[in-house]
Design an enzyme around this catalytic site. Sequence first.
Site, short mmCIF file in Angstrom:
data_model
loop_
_atom_site.label_atom_id
_atom_site.label_comp_id
_atom_site.label_asym_id
_atom_site.label_seq_id
_atom_site.Cartn_x
_atom_site.Cartn_y
_atom_site.Cartn_z
N ALA A 108 27.65 47.05 35.70
CA ALA A 108 28.02 46.23 36.86
C ALA A 108 27.20 46.64 38.08
CB ALA A 108 29.51 46.36 37.15
N LEU A 327 30.04 42.60 26.90
CA LEU A 327 30.49 43.47 27.98
C LEU A 327 30.98 42.59 29.13
CD1 LEU A 327 30.66 46.44 28.96
CD2 LEU A 327 28.38 46.14 29.93
N GLY A 328 32.16 42.90 29.65
CA GLY A 328 32.78 42.04 30.65
C GLY A 328 32.51 42.42 32.09
N GLU A 329 31.36 43.04 32.36
CA GLU A 329 31.08 43.50 33.72
C GLU A 329 30.16 42.54 34.48
OE1 GLU A 329 30.05 47.68 34.01
OE2 GLU A 329 31.17 48.11 32.18
N ALA A 330 30.32 41.24 34.21
CA ALA A 330 29.58 40.19 34.92
C ALA A 330 28.08 40.29 34.68
CB ALA A 330 29.90 40.22 36.41
#
Length: 658
Positions: A108, A327-330
Amino acid sequence: MEKLPAAKEQTLLQLINEIPAVNHVTATAIDDIIKKSTIPETAFGALGDILKKYAGATGDIQLSSRPTKAVVICCGDHGVAKENVSAYPPETTIHMVANYLIYHGAAANSFADFIGAHLSIADLGINGKITDLPGLIDFHIADGTKNSAEGAAMTKEQAVQSIYCGIKLARQLHTQHGVNVFLPGEMGISNTTASAAITAALLREAAENTTGRGTNISDSRYKIKLATVKKILTTNSPNPADPIDVLAKVGGFELGAIAGIILGAASSHSLTILDGFNSSAAALIAARLNPLVKDYLLPSHLSGEQGHPLILKELGFTPFMKLDIRLGEAIGSALMADVLDMSIKAFQSMTAPDENKFFMRNKIRRELIPPDSVALTRKTFDYYTKTMPDLDQNAMELCQLRWDNLSKPIYSLGILEKVAIQLSGILNDQLPQDISKHLLCFGIKQGGQSALQMFKDLVDLNQAAWINSFVKQTTSPTHPKTTLAMLTGDHGQMDAFEFGRLQGEYLSEHHHVIGISLLDTDIALAGKLADELSNPNGTLKWDKFNFLSQLSNNHQLLASAVLGAIVSASHNRSLVILGDRAVTAIASYAVQLVPDCGPFLLPIEPTLYKFGIKIPGITACLGIRLVEAAIHALNSMKTFAEAKVAVANDGPGAGRQE
């Protein structure tokens, strides 16, 4: 930001119902400008729709300024982690929060920095003692959710509060910092389990269709996760007609907050770019609460979670990228925001006065094929085909080892990791950085014209504006690096091959990455040539030894020049970005003729991106930018040891991460 008082459901619903419709007047104004351009409307591909979506959401009728972006990571723990559904221990959540705020070593951080975005980290429900974390936004609701496999994850009041916090967070960022593009992400061990349950409940799908491998868990742990999602749904019986009930029974605090960010952004006339599975599950909640928010949403990539395409279909979206990001960190949304940024800047260049565009066109370096014919010998061709270098396997293995130990789930950056590893092998450098890039375009006109007249005939002013803008943003802001290599129809295949070979050789001596594209005022050129070379499914039509004879004369020359450039640039150890369908098809024949050049090539559309852009050079520039993003992450992220983050205890990361 101050901690918020408890919100009532009635107050929340009132805020949600106040969301306005998007400004269709501004979107129409952008559409009119695009239609009046000398570039055919279809050539913009998805970029036209993306610009209209941004204009409609923000009301910026002139697209006069670049977006102010914020990556917002919402953090919260999940009681269901007790069921052993993740490859990482629950304490990873708080470790990663420290990584964001103290060590600045997470994905992120890297991608927010890469696109010039604010980075905000919010605590919605971290389970652990938090001290000395500068900049953490305190919206703490509880020390994690309850175990949803045993009962409701949270009370309805807590679900309302999580959404309310997200709305207020978005509004505050908009008011205080002018943020008008939101990129929500999340951190919470076991949150893909919650998202799988949310998706199954709201879409009335079986758990098998919505449950994926999350942090790259093993087969045995996946069986546990799937059984757990089934148990969550059976235990709680969430009401699919009531999104707040679904959130309360099977969701997470951070997912509720992301739904709130989407709603708050819409109420502030701002765009939200969705990332992967978790942010899309939150978007599903937001859209069920107020369908108008869909007009304020833009998809980015297709994640590896099997429930993600189901959500996108429900929302009416088609993803633009397929990069195998897990991965969910934009990350995917950051890359999408970067495309939006570049497109807005190019649109501004296109609407500038013509004298500005004349200047932009003249920034393109021009090369004209020499008048004399050449006779290539077999010895010259054999030199390239039989002495193609190997990739440096040691550098690639060391690069892979670094990726595996950066503070993220193993292999979770997908194609980005593979691109950086590929470049490390090409450059004999386990940690490539400061790479030089160049865009090489080939065009053709009949002989008898001056080089200047040919150049003017090949490059439309509005095309030049887009090309110059994208090249500036991907190669050098002060010295944009583009070459137009011009062929004439009175030459033979050998002349064209040699001309292309010399262009590729010269540029590869000075640049690590070369994008190749065709260029002509006839936007359909690349598509026509691609259709002559390949079938609709991408397979090749002809035998490798006689495919050139199947083409018209001009197309033979273009294909020969591209072949020469690909072979020589690969031989000189440059990464070659394949910038349009025709170049990609020609490269496929090149690999059949010279198999060893394959590892030096990077196809972009439609393998990785699906923007459908026909403006010359733009897809190649997007490919170059993807390489830059990969190298930036490789160099700027920190390892588990450096950031003091717990490593995997299951799956391929267990034992390799340390």
